[in-house]
Design a protein around this motif. Structure first.
Motif, PDB file in Angstrom:
ATOM      1  N   LYS A  17       0.840  -0.833  -0.412  1.00  0.00           N
ATOM      2  CA  LYS A  17       0.007  -0.257  -0.091  1.00  0.00           C
ATOM      3  C   LYS A  17       1.364   1.263  -0.356  1.00  0.00           C
ATOM      4  O   LYS A  17       0.549   1.877   0.337  1.00  0.00           O
ATOM      5  CB  LYS A  17      -0.980   0.050   1.165  1.00  0.00           C
ATOM      6  N   LYS A  22      -5.665   6.778   0.617  1.00  0.00           N
ATOM      7  CA  LYS A  22      -7.056   6.517   1.061  1.00  0.00           C
ATOM      8  C   LYS A  22      -6.885   5.275   2.021  1.00  0.00           C
ATOM      9  O   LYS A  22      -5.717   4.534   2.420  1.00  0.00           O
ATOM     10  CB  LYS A  22      -7.894   6.241  -0.173  1.00  0.00           C
ATOM     11  N   GLY A  23      -7.906   5.577   3.510  1.00  0.00           N
ATOM     12  CA  GLY A  23      -8.456   4.050   4.037  1.00  0.00           C
ATOM     13  C   GLY A  23      -7.066   5.209   5.621  1.00  0.00           C
ATOM     14  O   GLY A  23      -6.975   6.125   5.711  1.00  0.00           O
ATOM     15  N   ARG A  24      -6.963   4.191   6.217  1.00  0.00           N
ATOM     16  CA  ARG A  24      -6.602   4.314   7.699  1.00  0.00           C
ATOM     17  C   ARG A  24      -5.983   2.929   8.114  1.00  0.00           C
ATOM     18  O   ARG A  24      -5.567   2.408   7.804  1.00  0.00           O
ATOM     19  CB  ARG A  24      -7.675   4.354   9.256  1.00  0.00           C
ATOM     20  N   THR A  83       3.723   6.832   4.020  1.00  0.00           N
ATOM     21  CA  THR A  83       1.732   6.746   3.349  1.00  0.00           C
ATOM     22  C   THR A  83       1.556   6.197   4.774  1.00  0.00           C
ATOM     23  O   THR A  83       0.031   6.450   5.087  1.00  0.00           O
ATOM     24  CB  THR A  83       2.283   5.775   2.187  1.00  0.00           C
ATOM     25  N   TYR A  84       1.855   5.810   5.288  1.00  0.00           N
ATOM     26  CA  TYR A  84       1.462   4.411   6.565  1.00  0.00           C
ATOM     27  C   TYR A  84       1.418   5.860   7.309  1.00  0.00           C
ATOM     28  O   TYR A  84       0.176   4.960   8.498  1.00  0.00           O
ATOM     29  CB  TYR A  84       2.205   3.482   7.047  1.00  0.00           C
ATOM     30  N   ARG A  87      -2.026   7.231   6.568  1.00  0.00           N
ATOM     31  CA  ARG A  87      -3.444   6.844   7.298  1.00  0.00           C
ATOM     32  C   ARG A  87      -3.806   6.473   8.744  1.00  0.00           C
ATOM     33  O   ARG A  87      -4.375   6.805   9.335  1.00  0.00           O
ATOM     34  CB  ARG A  87      -3.252   5.223   6.603  1.00  0.00           C
ATOM     35  N   ARG A  90      -5.264   9.736   9.956  1.00  0.00           N
ATOM     36  CA  ARG A  90      -6.080  10.082   9.398  1.00  0.00           C
ATOM     37  C   ARG A  90      -7.157   9.040  10.284  1.00  0.00           C
ATOM     38  O   ARG A  90      -8.611   9.409  10.286  1.00  0.00           O
ATOM     39  CB  ARG A  90      -5.959   9.932   7.992  1.00  0.00           C
ATOM     40  N   ASP A  91      -6.535   7.938  10.386  1.00  0.00           N
ATOM     41  CA  ASP A  91      -7.574   6.951  11.934  1.00  0.00           C
ATOM     42  C   ASP A  91      -7.134   7.936  13.260  1.00  0.00           C
ATOM     43  O   ASP A  91      -8.665   7.638  13.947  1.00  0.00           O
ATOM     44  CB  ASP A  91      -6.370   6.009  11.667  1.00  0.00           C
ATOM     45  N   GLY A  96      -5.910  13.234   7.769  1.00  0.00           N
ATOM     46  CA  GLY A  96      -4.622  13.162   6.948  1.00  0.00           C
ATOM     47  C   GLY A  96      -3.878  14.311   7.147  1.00  0.00           C
ATOM     48  O   GLY A  96      -2.449  14.325   6.882  1.00  0.00           O
TER      49      GLY A  96
END
Length: 124
Positions: A17, A22-24, A83-84, A87, A90-91, A96
């Motif tokens: 990834k 996108k995502g968490r 990027t991790y 994410r 953002r979580d 983010g």
């Protein structure tokens, strides 16, 4: 509870990834990924140091190859780690853009470190 296969799958998922913003990311997944990355970097430094000290001059070219491979790994790891972290932020916060705190020397890294320690926020 995490098993050993989960432990290694988190690291491979982080690389898969690498370009997915996108995502968490769950807190435990993020810290497992960061810990494994730090362990690999420390191992690379140790191997390079040992090679530099113990290889004879005639095999000095091997040290150059090892150093180049380690440098490529470190530079390549910057993308998945960043990027991790986005994410994970953002979580924890729902936004983010808090990654921009890293632009402030020293203080910004402490702020994002604390944010990454926070539990997940409720999802909307």
């Amino acid at each position: 509870m995490f098993t050993l296969s989960d432990f290694f799958s988190v690291y491979s998922q982080g690389w898969k990834k690498s370009f997915d913003l996108k995502g968490r990311a769950k807190r435990i997944d993020y810290w497992i990924f960061i810990t494994q990355s730090a362990f690999l970097a420390a191992s690379g430094i140790a191997i390079n140091s040992l090679a530099r000290v113990h290889l004879p001059e005639t095999l000095g070219g091997i040290y150059g190859i090892l150093f180049a491979l380690f440098a490529l790994f470190v530079l390549g790891s910057l993308v998945p780690i960043t990027t991790y972290k986005i994410r994970r932020i953002r979580d924890a916060t729902g936004n983010g853009w808090h990654i921009l705190w890293n632009l402030i020397p020293y203080i910004g890294e402490v702020i994002t470190f604390v944010i990454c320690l926070l539990p997940s926020c409720r999802r909307q």
